[in-house]
Scaffold this motif. Structure first.
Motif, PDB file in Angstrom:
ATOM      1  N   ARG A 238     -39.097 -53.192  38.440  1.00  0.00           N
ATOM      2  CA  ARG A 238     -37.880 -52.484  38.848  1.00  0.00           C
ATOM      3  C   ARG A 238     -36.680 -53.421  38.856  1.00  0.00           C
ATOM      4  NH1 ARG A 238     -38.234 -47.342  41.075  1.00  0.00           N
ATOM      5  NH2 ARG A 238     -36.284 -47.680  42.214  1.00  0.00           N
TER       6      ARG A 238
ATOM      7  N   GLN B 255     -36.874 -46.890  48.358  1.00  0.00           N
ATOM      8  CA  GLN B 255     -35.708 -47.196  47.512  1.00  0.00           C
ATOM      9  C   GLN B 255     -34.831 -48.246  48.171  1.00  0.00           C
ATOM     10  OE1 GLN B 255     -34.486 -45.402  44.380  1.00  0.00           O
ATOM     11  NE2 GLN B 255     -33.409 -47.338  44.400  1.00  0.00           N
TER      12      GLN B 255
ATOM     13  N   ARG C  51     -39.121 -38.708  37.227  1.00  0.00           N
ATOM     14  CA  ARG C  51     -38.624 -40.068  37.015  1.00  0.00           C
ATOM     15  C   ARG C  51     -37.172 -40.172  37.466  1.00  0.00           C
ATOM     16  NH1 ARG C  51     -42.168 -39.339  32.673  1.00  0.00           N
ATOM     17  NH2 ARG C  51     -40.578 -38.188  31.530  1.00  0.00           N
ATOM     18  N   GLY C  52     -36.779 -41.360  37.920  1.00  0.00           N
ATOM     19  CA  GLY C  52     -35.423 -41.577  38.380  1.00  0.00           C
ATOM     20  C   GLY C  52     -34.434 -41.688  37.227  1.00  0.00           C
ATOM     21  N   THR C  53     -33.180 -41.862  37.570  1.00  0.00           N
ATOM     22  CA  THR C  53     -32.129 -42.054  36.580  1.00  0.00           C
ATOM     23  C   THR C  53     -31.635 -43.500  36.631  1.00  0.00           C
ATOM     24  OG1 THR C  53     -30.477 -41.299  38.189  1.00  0.00           O
ATOM     25  CG2 THR C  53     -31.387 -39.646  36.679  1.00  0.00           C
TER      26      THR C  53
ATOM     27  N   ILE D 127     -32.631 -48.501  38.954  1.00  0.00           N
ATOM     28  CA  ILE D 127     -33.334 -47.217  38.883  1.00  0.00           C
ATOM     29  C   ILE D 127     -33.083 -46.467  40.173  1.00  0.00           C
ATOM     30  CG2 ILE D 127     -35.543 -46.061  38.598  1.00  0.00           C
ATOM     31  CD1 ILE D 127     -36.559 -48.566  37.166  1.00  0.00           C
ATOM     32  N   GLN D 128     -32.448 -45.321  40.069  1.00  0.00           N
ATOM     33  CA  GLN D 128     -32.215 -44.459  41.225  1.00  0.00           C
ATOM     34  C   GLN D 128     -33.341 -43.431  41.279  1.00  0.00           C
ATOM     35  OE1 GLN D 128     -29.202 -44.553  43.448  1.00  0.00           O
ATOM     36  NE2 GLN D 128     -30.767 -43.465  44.630  1.00  0.00           N
ATOM     37  N   GLY D 129     -34.374 -43.721  42.084  1.00  0.00           N
ATOM     38  CA  GLY D 129     -35.532 -42.843  42.148  1.00  0.00           C
ATOM     39  C   GLY D 129     -36.787 -43.552  41.679  1.00  0.00           C
ATOM     40  N   ASN D 130     -37.734 -42.784  41.183  1.00  0.00           N
ATOM     41  CA  ASN D 130     -39.040 -43.331  40.802  1.00  0.00           C
ATOM     42  C   ASN D 130     -39.020 -43.903  39.387  1.00  0.00           C
ATOM     43  OD1 ASN D 130     -40.150 -42.439  43.255  1.00  0.00           O
ATOM     44  ND2 ASN D 130     -40.572 -40.419  42.396  1.00  0.00           N
TER      45      ASN D 130
END
Length: 261
Positions: free
Chosen positions: A116, A83, A211-213, A97-100
């Motif tokens: 991304r 990240q 999945r990320g937020t 995108i915070q995460g995947n």
């Protein structure tokens, strides 16, 4: 004498290592970029005596053989999934995108690509697109009379109008996940396409099933660690120099052999 050829493979490997490092450093300011690392594997071995072979005459089993390595080869240049830090921009169409997960993008030929890089823009028709003009999927169009766009962490997109207190939902941004992100194929422009190694994309709402937020008003910076890249560069340079010394030593030994009378 195999030393010349073996050292040549070592020099070639270290040159590739430098090339990969140079690409990482050049992309240290690229939004959403993940650093790459070169992986290497040893080549086949020349078997002079195989381990476990039976010695003729004595019947003894060799506890160790005689295997001469033939050098090194590139095995992979893979992404380091990491990240990047969040940089606040305040732009209403800047989304991190915070995460995947990856944003799904429609290419000119109708196929999908993934990124991304959340630095989105609007076309003259109000369509949300990438910096290269590729549409975000699913397609979202912002009405011309909208005075503000609000994007929630779960991907819902609202448009606010001057004559309304509540925002009007105009779409939902989804994210694509892959079982093996390192198997994605980079095609430039911060875009990837799926391969058999990556598996098929699993597309769904942000914040669910791993999945990320989303974070509106932020961009994900490159995950390149400059100090680590400089260290990698120094190590590759030293490795190249050592292999060059091996070539010099092997050449001197061959030269000495030809001078024997």
């Amino acid at each position: 004498m195999q030393a010349l050829k073996i050292a040549a493979t070592g020099m070639s490997a270290q040159q590739m290592r430098v090339d990969v490092t140079a690409n990482n450093i050049s992309n240290m300011s690229t939004t959403g970029y993940n650093a790459r690392r070169a992986d290497f594997a040893d080549l086949h071995y020349q078997q002079l005596r195989s381990p476990g072979a039976i010695v003729a005459g004595t019947g003894e089993v060799l506890p160790a053989g005689v295997q001469i390595g033939l050098g090194v080869r590139p095995a992979a240049v893979a992404m380091e999934i990491k990240q990047g830090s969040m940089r606040p921009t305040g732009g209403e169409l800047d989304i991190a995108i915070q995460g995947n997960g990856y944003f799904e993008i429609e290419m000119p030929d109708g196929t999908s690509a993934y990124t991304r890089d959340g630095a989105f823009k609007l076309t003259g028709d109000g369509q949300i697109v990438t910096s290269e003009g590729y549409p975000l999927m699913p397609d979202i169009t912002v009405p011309e009379e909208a005075r503000e766009v609000v994007i929630n962490a779960d991907g819902t997109v609202f448009a606010r109008f001057a004559d309304q207190v509540q925002g009007q939902q105009i779409g939902t941004i989804t994210l694509a996940g892959f079982i093996n992100e390192k198997g994605l194929e980079a095609i430039g422009d911060n875009l990837f396409v799926e391969t058999e190694a990556s598996g098929n994309p699993v597309i769904g709402e942000p914040g669910l099933n791993g999945r990320g937020t989303l974070r509106q008003g932020f961009l994900e910076e490159s995950s390149v660690d400059v100090v680590a890249e400089i260290t990698e560069l120094i190590e590759a340079q030293r490795g190249y120099e050592l292999n060059a010394r091996v070539m010099t030593a092997a050449d001197e030994m061959l030269s000495a052999t030809t001078r024997i009378r």
